[in-house]
Design a protein around this motif. Structure first.
Motif, PDB file in Angstrom:
ATOM      1  N   TRP A 175     -10.383 -28.794  -8.420  1.00  0.00           N
ATOM      2  CA  TRP A 175     -11.602 -28.238  -9.014  1.00  0.00           C
ATOM      3  C   TRP A 175     -11.804 -28.832 -10.401  1.00  0.00           C
ATOM      4  O   TRP A 175     -10.840 -29.028 -11.147  1.00  0.00           O
ATOM      5  CB  TRP A 175     -11.491 -26.718  -9.151  1.00  0.00           C
ATOM      6  CG  TRP A 175     -11.460 -25.997  -7.845  1.00  0.00           C
ATOM      7  CD1 TRP A 175     -10.419 -25.954  -6.963  1.00  0.00           C
ATOM      8  CD2 TRP A 175     -12.518 -25.250  -7.264  1.00  0.00           C
ATOM      9  NE1 TRP A 175     -10.767 -25.207  -5.856  1.00  0.00           N
ATOM     10  CE2 TRP A 175     -12.053 -24.758  -6.021  1.00  0.00           C
ATOM     11  CE3 TRP A 175     -13.817 -24.929  -7.655  1.00  0.00           C
ATOM     12  CZ2 TRP A 175     -12.835 -23.971  -5.174  1.00  0.00           C
ATOM     13  CZ3 TRP A 175     -14.594 -24.140  -6.826  1.00  0.00           C
ATOM     14  CH2 TRP A 175     -14.108 -23.672  -5.599  1.00  0.00           C
ATOM     15  N   ARG A 180     -11.439 -26.519   4.619  1.00  0.00           N
ATOM     16  CA  ARG A 180     -10.824 -25.843   3.478  1.00  0.00           C
ATOM     17  C   ARG A 180     -11.796 -25.790   2.304  1.00  0.00           C
ATOM     18  O   ARG A 180     -11.900 -24.784   1.600  1.00  0.00           O
ATOM     19  CB  ARG A 180      -9.540 -26.577   3.062  1.00  0.00           C
ATOM     20  CG  ARG A 180      -8.330 -26.259   3.928  1.00  0.00           C
ATOM     21  CD  ARG A 180      -7.144 -27.132   3.541  1.00  0.00           C
ATOM     22  NE  ARG A 180      -6.954 -27.179   2.087  1.00  0.00           N
ATOM     23  CZ  ARG A 180      -6.265 -26.297   1.396  1.00  0.00           C
ATOM     24  NH1 ARG A 180      -5.690 -25.286   2.020  1.00  0.00           N
ATOM     25  NH2 ARG A 180      -6.119 -26.429   0.086  1.00  0.00           N
ATOM     26  N   LEU A 181     -12.479 -26.892   2.078  1.00  0.00           N
ATOM     27  CA  LEU A 181     -13.464 -26.931   0.987  1.00  0.00           C
ATOM     28  C   LEU A 181     -14.524 -25.864   1.206  1.00  0.00           C
ATOM     29  O   LEU A 181     -14.866 -25.122   0.268  1.00  0.00           O
ATOM     30  CB  LEU A 181     -14.086 -28.319   0.910  1.00  0.00           C
ATOM     31  CG  LEU A 181     -15.036 -28.603  -0.243  1.00  0.00           C
ATOM     32  CD1 LEU A 181     -15.007 -30.087  -0.590  1.00  0.00           C
ATOM     33  CD2 LEU A 181     -16.455 -28.183   0.065  1.00  0.00           C
ATOM     34  N   ALA A 239     -10.398 -25.501  -1.753  1.00  0.00           N
ATOM     35  CA  ALA A 239     -10.170 -26.898  -2.111  1.00  0.00           C
ATOM     36  C   ALA A 239      -8.989 -27.040  -3.068  1.00  0.00           C
ATOM     37  O   ALA A 239      -8.746 -26.196  -3.918  1.00  0.00           O
ATOM     38  CB  ALA A 239     -11.426 -27.482  -2.750  1.00  0.00           C
ATOM     39  N   ASP A 240      -8.276 -28.162  -2.900  1.00  0.00           N
ATOM     40  CA  ASP A 240      -7.116 -28.430  -3.752  1.00  0.00           C
ATOM     41  C   ASP A 240      -7.507 -28.686  -5.204  1.00  0.00           C
ATOM     42  O   ASP A 240      -6.762 -28.332  -6.113  1.00  0.00           O
ATOM     43  CB  ASP A 240      -6.359 -29.661  -3.222  1.00  0.00           C
ATOM     44  CG  ASP A 240      -5.490 -29.352  -2.025  1.00  0.00           C
ATOM     45  OD1 ASP A 240      -5.066 -30.307  -1.355  1.00  0.00           O
ATOM     46  OD2 ASP A 240      -5.249 -28.162  -1.752  1.00  0.00           O
ATOM     47  N   VAL A 251     -15.649 -30.028  -6.514  1.00  0.00           N
ATOM     48  CA  VAL A 251     -14.417 -29.754  -5.781  1.00  0.00           C
ATOM     49  C   VAL A 251     -14.091 -30.915  -4.850  1.00  0.00           C
ATOM     50  O   VAL A 251     -14.987 -31.649  -4.430  1.00  0.00           O
ATOM     51  CB  VAL A 251     -14.520 -28.447  -4.952  1.00  0.00           C
ATOM     52  CG1 VAL A 251     -14.779 -27.262  -5.867  1.00  0.00           C
ATOM     53  CG2 VAL A 251     -15.617 -28.555  -3.916  1.00  0.00           C
ATOM     54  N   ALA A 252     -12.804 -31.028  -4.501  1.00  0.00           N
ATOM     55  CA  ALA A 252     -12.371 -32.079  -3.584  1.00  0.00           C
ATOM     56  C   ALA A 252     -11.193 -31.582  -2.752  1.00  0.00           C
ATOM     57  O   ALA A 252     -10.319 -30.880  -3.265  1.00  0.00           O
ATOM     58  CB  ALA A 252     -11.962 -33.328  -4.363  1.00  0.00           C
ATOM     59  N   ASP A 253     -11.188 -31.961  -1.481  1.00  0.00           N
ATOM     60  CA  ASP A 253     -10.094 -31.590  -0.587  1.00  0.00           C
ATOM     61  C   ASP A 253     -10.045 -32.562   0.582  1.00  0.00           C
ATOM     62  O   ASP A 253     -11.101 -33.044   1.025  1.00  0.00           O
ATOM     63  CB  ASP A 253     -10.286 -30.163  -0.067  1.00  0.00           C
ATOM     64  CG  ASP A 253      -8.991 -29.610   0.526  1.00  0.00           C
ATOM     65  OD1 ASP A 253      -8.225 -28.977  -0.235  1.00  0.00           O
ATOM     66  OD2 ASP A 253      -8.740 -29.840   1.720  1.00  0.00           O
ATOM     67  N   CYS A 299     -21.727 -30.262   0.192  1.00  0.00           N
ATOM     68  CA  CYS A 299     -20.539 -31.112   0.283  1.00  0.00           C
ATOM     69  C   CYS A 299     -20.889 -32.408   1.005  1.00  0.00           C
ATOM     70  O   CYS A 299     -21.915 -32.497   1.694  1.00  0.00           O
ATOM     71  CB  CYS A 299     -19.380 -30.409   0.954  1.00  0.00           C
ATOM     72  SG  CYS A 299     -19.553 -30.128   2.721  1.00  0.00           S
ATOM     73  N   TYR A 356     -11.474 -37.947   1.718  1.00  0.00           N
ATOM     74  CA  TYR A 356     -11.716 -36.600   1.220  1.00  0.00           C
ATOM     75  C   TYR A 356     -13.130 -36.122   1.519  1.00  0.00           C
ATOM     76  O   TYR A 356     -14.057 -36.906   1.727  1.00  0.00           O
ATOM     77  CB  TYR A 356     -11.492 -36.553  -0.285  1.00  0.00           C
ATOM     78  CG  TYR A 356     -10.075 -36.260  -0.693  1.00  0.00           C
ATOM     79  CD1 TYR A 356      -9.020 -37.034  -0.224  1.00  0.00           C
ATOM     80  CD2 TYR A 356      -9.788 -35.213  -1.564  1.00  0.00           C
ATOM     81  CE1 TYR A 356      -7.727 -36.764  -0.598  1.00  0.00           C
ATOM     82  CE2 TYR A 356      -8.497 -34.944  -1.953  1.00  0.00           C
ATOM     83  CZ  TYR A 356      -7.473 -35.714  -1.467  1.00  0.00           C
ATOM     84  OH  TYR A 356      -6.183 -35.443  -1.842  1.00  0.00           O
ATOM     85  N   ARG A 385     -12.536 -30.779   5.071  1.00  0.00           N
ATOM     86  CA  ARG A 385     -13.840 -30.189   4.808  1.00  0.00           C
ATOM     87  C   ARG A 385     -13.835 -28.672   5.028  1.00  0.00           C
ATOM     88  O   ARG A 385     -14.447 -27.930   4.267  1.00  0.00           O
ATOM     89  CB  ARG A 385     -14.893 -30.853   5.706  1.00  0.00           C
ATOM     90  CG  ARG A 385     -16.293 -30.291   5.556  1.00  0.00           C
ATOM     91  CD  ARG A 385     -17.263 -31.062   6.428  1.00  0.00           C
ATOM     92  NE  ARG A 385     -18.578 -30.461   6.468  1.00  0.00           N
ATOM     93  CZ  ARG A 385     -18.911 -29.496   7.305  1.00  0.00           C
ATOM     94  NH1 ARG A 385     -18.034 -29.024   8.160  1.00  0.00           N
ATOM     95  NH2 ARG A 385     -20.141 -29.007   7.274  1.00  0.00           N
TER      96      ARG A 385
END
Length: 123
Positions: free
Chosen positions: A113, A104-105, A110-111, A97-99, A50, A32, A102
């Motif tokens: 939050w 998309r983040l 990000a998927d 946040v995490a996805d 990030c 991720y 990168r």
């Protein structure tokens, strides 16, 4: 179920420091990208920093370069952001946040939050 839990926010005087933590759980994050966004009252949410979990490579918004440092601790599944030389304009709610991707983040897509932690910098 993925959970991102932020901590470390608070009130600090201009020029001071804070360290935010984001404890991640619910899956393996080794592939991720993880990071931080912030949102001040009346303003749009903005990217802060990030990190790619696997390589440790980092990216920063121009407004925080040289003052903020993002890092991760794989053993603790935790991402940190050390914030130095804080300014009143850094006042905001900070979100972890995490996805898997990168890009998309960076686009605020990000998927996952966290719930956010308040940082207030007084002048």
């Amino acid at each position: 179920q993925v959970q991102l839990v932020e901590s470390g926010g608070g009130l600090v005087q201009a020029g001071g420091s804070l360290r935010l933590s984001c404890a991640a759980s619910g899956r393996t994050f080794s592939s991720y990208a993880m990071g931080w966004f912030r949102q001040a009252p009346g303003k749009e949410r903005e990217f802060v920093a990030c990190i790619r979990w696997s390589s440790g490579s980092t990216s920063y918004a121009d407004s925080v370069k040289g003052r903020f440092t993002i890092s991760r601790d794989s053993a603790k599944n935790t991402v940190y952001m050390q914030m130095n030389s804080l300014k009143p304009e850094d006042t905001a709610v900070y979100y972890c946040v995490a996805d898997p991707e990168r890009t998309r983040l960076l686009r605020s897509l990000a998927d996952y939050w966290g719930q956010g932690t308040q940082v207030t910098v007084s002048s």
